[in-house]
Design an enzyme around this catalytic site. Structure first.
Site, mmCIF file in Angstrom:
data_model
loop_
_atom_site.group_PDB
_atom_site.id
_atom_site.type_symbol
_atom_site.label_atom_id
_atom_site.label_comp_id
_atom_site.label_asym_id
_atom_site.label_seq_id
_atom_site.Cartn_x
_atom_site.Cartn_y
_atom_site.Cartn_z
ATOM 1 N N LYS A 79 -23.704 -7.298 22.997
ATOM 2 C CA LYS A 79 -25.012 -7.897 23.010
ATOM 3 C C LYS A 79 -25.068 -8.936 24.152
ATOM 4 O O LYS A 79 -24.142 -9.776 23.993
ATOM 5 C CB LYS A 79 -25.159 -8.412 21.481
ATOM 6 C CG LYS A 79 -26.777 -8.584 21.220
ATOM 7 C CD LYS A 79 -27.260 -8.990 19.732
ATOM 8 C CE LYS A 79 -28.621 -9.386 19.665
ATOM 9 N NZ LYS A 79 -28.582 -9.674 18.264
ATOM 10 N N SER A 153 -32.397 -7.081 16.493
ATOM 11 C CA SER A 153 -32.418 -7.366 17.711
ATOM 12 C C SER A 153 -31.372 -6.650 18.393
ATOM 13 O O SER A 153 -31.145 -6.767 19.695
ATOM 14 C CB SER A 153 -32.424 -8.949 17.816
ATOM 15 O OG SER A 153 -31.510 -9.544 17.553
ATOM 16 N N SER A 177 -30.288 -8.319 12.222
ATOM 17 C CA SER A 177 -30.469 -7.649 13.567
ATOM 18 C C SER A 177 -29.180 -7.005 13.794
ATOM 19 O O SER A 177 -29.345 -6.184 15.002
ATOM 20 C CB SER A 177 -30.472 -9.048 14.457
ATOM 21 O OG SER A 177 -31.540 -9.650 14.688
#
Length: 475
Positions: A79, A153, A177
């Site tokens: 990420k 996310s 997330s």
């Protein structure tokens, strides 16, 4: 038939690299071909460099200890709020620096030491604030249906794994997330308990104690293997999810938020998962019981979220004029929280204690619930929207995850099949229960559950088992 390397699990890839049936370069080549095919329609990656991937894979093939590496040759997506040397860390924001990071985060070092190959950096919403994935850098689409959002996310991470462009992904979870995109993309997502896995940058806390670092994978066993590496090393038993003994499960469809109506398919997924666990080899006992949610839980989480985003904004030295309008609103709200009254750590500790006492009093080993309340948004649906409509539309879909960030307890999302499509369910346990939760997730793999047909008000419980669930069922 030719072997589809991108369909192999992490454990299968590592085993083949160990015995020479595959090289890490072979694995990289297959996944780079998949990226070339799928990335234009998915948009999972923020940064991706095939030459670097091949170089890293070649380095794994020349390691003298490759036969013992738990993730030998396994492609992992990172990420884009976690540093990888040579790639910028943009946090989903044009306001951040485009300069490449000079060194790997310690989490990335652990993955590389285990033989993993970084396949690229994945997209995220600005500052990881939202439960969807689009930003000024573009829109990420769900590989299961490119018209839909993958969740957020860690949406780019989930999309990369679901599309077969990576085998594992590293994400962060401050309010769902990891679990939200896992639910929407048909993956297993693990939010460990507080302190189990280090935070990026070696931080002591992030978002006022809400955030955890975790793993995303296509199977529970792969998630357990990655979690063991992130924790600091694979030991005997860490790379599996075997758990003996009957589980005592509390099933709840209730959530603490006043916003969000449960979709029939997501209701059916949770109830069906309970039925499957009852019918499984451990013959789990399932009781319908609701956790002792308070009316202030959502407010407690929201205040920490606002203040935590304001903290990160300041730490990164960002310019308010260069971020999205809704991001600037979150930052201003966070500053107001900081000025007026900071979130009370005792309130989070009290909620944690109240939930653990409830588990003990009811004789429950874990909680089973829906992971999300309904299907994902359309891809890019909330682009350029202001703060309030973004919050209201998003919150209605994801009311089940934030309470467990506030409590700092482990939570795992796993898919079950409803109407031929994966729908996520969530499992929550006590501190240290990560493997127990993953074992329950493993028992659900490949197990379809009947859907509740059509009606917006399905009968409760849906007819999904020969023995319908009652208020107190003992299997």
């Amino acid at each position: 038939m030719a072997l589809d390397v991108t369909a192999l699990t992490a454990a299968e890839i590592a085993a083949r690299v160990h015995d020479g049936r595959l090289s890490a370069a072979d694995v990289a080549r297959a996944h780079l071909a998949r990226i070339a095919d799928r990335e234009p329609s998915v948009g999972a990656f923020q940064e991706h460099d095939p030459e670097r991937v091949f170089a890293e894979a070649g380095a794994v093939d020349t390691r003298s200890d490759r036969f013992a590496l738990p993730l030998a040759g396994v492609p992992v997506a990172i990420k884009d709020n976690i540093d990888v040397a040579g790639y910028p860390t943009r946090h989903g924001s044009l306001a951040t620096s485009a300069e490449p990071a000079r060194r790997d985060d310690d989490l990335v070092k652990r993955l590389r030491a285990a033989g993993a190959v970084v396949i690229g950096k994945t997209k995220m919403p600005e500052l990881a604030i939202w439960g969807f994935t689009h930003s000024a850098f573009g829109v990420t689409c769900n590989p299961l249906d490119p018209a839909l959002d993958p969740g957020g996310s860690s949406g780019g991470s989930a999309a990369a794994v679901a599309a077969g462009m990576a085998v594992l992904a590293l994400g962060t979870d401050g309010g769902g997330s990891i679990r939200i995109p896992a639910a929407y993309c048909g993956l297993v997502g693990v939010k460990p308990g507080a302190g189990v896995v280090p935070l990026p940058g070696g931080a002591e806390q992030h978002w006022r104690g809400l955030t955890a670092t975790g793993a995303m994978a296509r199977t529970a066993s792969d998630a357990a293997l990655m979690l063991a590496v992130l924790r600091g090393g694979v030991e005997a038993g860490d790379d599996g999810v075997a758990y003996g003994g009957p589980a005592r499960i509390a099933l709840s469809l209730r959530h603490p938020s006043p916003i969000g109506r449960l979709h029939p398919d997501h209701r059916a997924a949770a109830v069906g998962a309970a039925a499957r666990l009852r019918a499984g080899p451990n013959r789990a006992t399932v009781t319908l019981a609701d956790p002792p949610y308070s009316r202030t839980l959502v407010t407690q989480w929201t205040r920490r979220w606002h203040a935590g985003v304001a903290d990160e904004f300041a730490d990164l030295g960002l310019d308010e004029r260069k971020v999205e309008r809704r991001t600037a609103t979150v930052v201003r709200k966070g500053r107001r929280v900081q000025r007026m009254r900071m979130p009370d750590p005792a309130a989070a500790a009290a909620w944690r204690g109240r939930f653990l006492d409830w588990l003990d009093a009811g004789g429950h080993d874990l909680l089973l619930s829906p992971a999300v309340a309904g299907p994902p948004l359309r891809a890019g649906a909330l682009q350029n929207r202001r703060y309030l409509p973004t919050v209201l539309v998003s919150a209605a879909r994801v009311p089940y995850t934030q309470a467990w960030n506030l409590a700092g307890l482990p939570a795992v999302v796993a898919p079950v099949t409803v109407r031929g499509a994966p729908v996520g369910v969530q499992l929550v346990g006590r501190p240290g229960d990560e493997l127990k939760l993953l074992a329950a997730a493993a028992s659900l793999e490949g197990r379809p559950v009947p859907a509740t047909a059509g009606s917006p008000r399905p009968r409760w419980p849906p007819r999904i088992a020969a023995k319908p669930l009652s208020r107190n069922v003992v299997a």
